[in-house]
Design an enzyme around this catalytic site. Structure first.
Site, PDB file in Angstrom:
ATOM      1  N   TYR A 108     -30.938 -72.668  18.468  1.00 47.47           N
ATOM      2  CA  TYR A 108     -32.242 -72.044  18.716  1.00 47.47           C
ATOM      3  C   TYR A 108     -32.159 -71.241  20.002  1.00 47.47           C
ATOM      4  O   TYR A 108     -31.589 -71.702  20.995  1.00 47.47           O
ATOM      5  CB  TYR A 108     -33.320 -73.136  18.846  1.00 47.47           C
ATOM      6  CG  TYR A 108     -34.680 -72.592  19.227  1.00 47.47           C
ATOM      7  CD1 TYR A 108     -35.581 -72.205  18.247  1.00 47.47           C
ATOM      8  CD2 TYR A 108     -35.051 -72.456  20.569  1.00 47.47           C
ATOM      9  CE1 TYR A 108     -36.824 -71.696  18.581  1.00 47.47           C
ATOM     10  CE2 TYR A 108     -36.287 -71.940  20.907  1.00 47.47           C
ATOM     11  CZ  TYR A 108     -37.170 -71.559  19.912  1.00 47.47           C
ATOM     12  OH  TYR A 108     -38.394 -71.047  20.240  1.00 47.47           O
ATOM     13  N   GLU A 196     -37.766 -64.564  19.351  1.00 44.87           N
ATOM     14  CA  GLU A 196     -37.230 -65.876  18.965  1.00 44.87           C
ATOM     15  C   GLU A 196     -36.211 -65.740  17.841  1.00 44.87           C
ATOM     16  O   GLU A 196     -36.451 -65.035  16.864  1.00 44.87           O
ATOM     17  CB  GLU A 196     -38.383 -66.771  18.500  1.00 44.87           C
ATOM     18  CG  GLU A 196     -37.952 -68.181  18.151  1.00 44.87           C
ATOM     19  CD  GLU A 196     -39.094 -68.991  17.552  1.00 44.87           C
ATOM     20  OE1 GLU A 196     -39.561 -69.929  18.209  1.00 44.87           O
ATOM     21  OE2 GLU A 196     -39.544 -68.652  16.434  1.00 44.87           O
TER      22      GLU A 196
END
Ligand code: GDP
Ligand code: MN
Length: 393
Positions: A108, A196
């Site tokens: 992530y 993101e």
């Protein structure tokens, strides 16, 4: 403003962030052709602004061009329900066909503004993939952060810190560091509020790339980026918010309650919503009309509020400084007349707390109109009366 995954990937690719090959398909035949170009295997991905598409059935693997065409047919037009769409879901109108990746690790990586320190932070976790919210809630220590000084920008030591935490070494570290720097550059140059990548993947053949991408932008910076503004997809936005923006009412946010609010000033709007809650009610929207000395704008705002079927009462809370109370009063009167016409019966009860510039003239206009505007003395009184009116309706 939000954009789709395929658009975010195109933006990030301009900054050197590696992304899978692929493009959107308009038909099952095109999906088949793209899969063919990509070597036969493909991933078929619903493009909606909400996340959690994988779990909702909006991301499917296809192991042949024919299968890609079939998956396209299943996903295009589906009402995709994810934990971010609400139970009614979101209709899929765009489908992305991408090359399939052999995934070794799902990480992530994100850049966002930390409001507390007032700076951009880059966050990374080795536990990427579809359950990052759960990781953040249960094991926050598994999410690593570096705060970035805006004057110095993203530095090699930031990248080393995060790569160490992610267990990336050697060539993978080099690739990841370059990707992180590109991500930060895209974030700052485009005035993003979020960039993101989840998951950021390490592939079987030793590559690091963005398998998914999400970018949100600061609306106040959009005037500097017409190329981003052009990516707006109004089908994905709340229709009343779109209408408000088109009518020049900048600060309108739809909420779930039944008391519509028309207020001047964002601080007063917040206080009004708090007062409604304190009186046992729920606001139906946030609306800051600002210094709009324009009767039409007041009417537009009230009509947008009144067309929400959930709205049972409207609270007008105006503290006239530069805004003139007589202008607001005229707007209330005209909107009530229009509401009566549109609903062909009764207008929604309006509770008004008016104070400040030209308040006497405003009060006279309302009195002489003969319309049933409920007068309130102060904010607490207004909130109680609005809650009562909503309950009675
Ligand atoms: P989201 O659920 O909306 O965040 O959609 P993502 O784009 O993140 O996709 C969800 C999941 O699908 C990813 O976490 C991967 O596990 C899987 N996925 C997406 N693309 C590929 C691919 O090319 N190969 C494989 N094996 N899995 C993929
Ligand atoms: Mn994802």
């Amino acid at each position: 403003m939000k954009i789709h995954e395929f658009q975010a990937k195109a933006v990030l690719a301009q900054y050197g962030v590696p992304v899978p090959r692929g493009r959107t398909a308009a038909s099952a035949d095109e999906a088949r052709a793209i899969a063919q170009e990509l070597g036969g295997k493909a991933v078929v991905k619903a493009q909606i602004h909400a996340g959690g598409r994988g779990k909702g059935g909006g991301v499917k693997l296809a192991n042949s061009p024919d299968e890609a065409a079939q998956r396209f047919g299943e996903i295009m037009g589906m009402q995709l329900v994810t934990h971010q769409t609400g139970p009614q879901g979101q209709k899929v109108k765009t489908v992305l066909i991408e090359e399939q990746m052999a995934i070794e690790r799902e990480l992530y990586l994100a850049v966002l503004i930390d409001g507390f320190v007032g700076r951009a932070v880059m966050m990374a976790s080795a536990a990427g993939g579809m359950d990052i919210e759960e990781v953040a809630a249960r094991t926050p220590e598994a999410i690593h952060r570096v705060t970035i000084d805006p004057a110095a920008g993203f530095q090699p030591f930031h990248a080393r810190t995060l790569c160490f935490a992610l267990g990336l070494t050697g060539d993978l570290q080099k690739q990841a560091a370059k990707l992180m720097s590109g991500l930060y550059q895209a974030f700052t140059e485009k005035d993003a509020s979020l960039a993101e990548i989840n998951p950021l993947v390490v592939t079987g053949d030793g590559r690091v790339l963005a398998l998914d991408a999400k970018m949100n932008f600061d609306d106040n910076g959009l005037f500097r980026h017409p190329e981003i503004e052009a990516l707006r997809d109004k089908d994905e936005e709340d229709p009343t918010e779109v209408e408000a923006a088109e009518k020049g009412i900048a600060n309108f946010i739809k909420l779930d309650g039944n008391i519509g609010c028309l207020v001047n000033g964002a601080g007063l709007a917040m206080a009004t919503m708090d007062s409604i809650k304190l009186a046992g009610g729920e606001p139906a929207n946030f609306l800051d009309i600002a210094t709009a000395n324009d009767v039409n704008k007041v009417v537009d705002a009230l009509m947008i509020i009144s067309r929400d079927p959930a709205v049972k009462a409207i609270l007008v809370n105006i503290f006239g400084g530069m805004a003139r109370v007589d202008v607001i009063a005229e707007g209330i009167i005209r909107a009530q007349q229009q509401m009566t016409r549109e609903r062909s019966a009764q207008a929604i009860p309006v509770v008004a707390r008016l104070a400040g510039t030209n308040v006497e003239e405003g009060e006279r206009l309302i009195r002489e109109s003969g319309l049933p505007v409920i007068r309130a003395e102060d904010l607490g009184d207004a909130a109680r009366k609005a809650v009562e009116a909503a309950k009675a309706a």
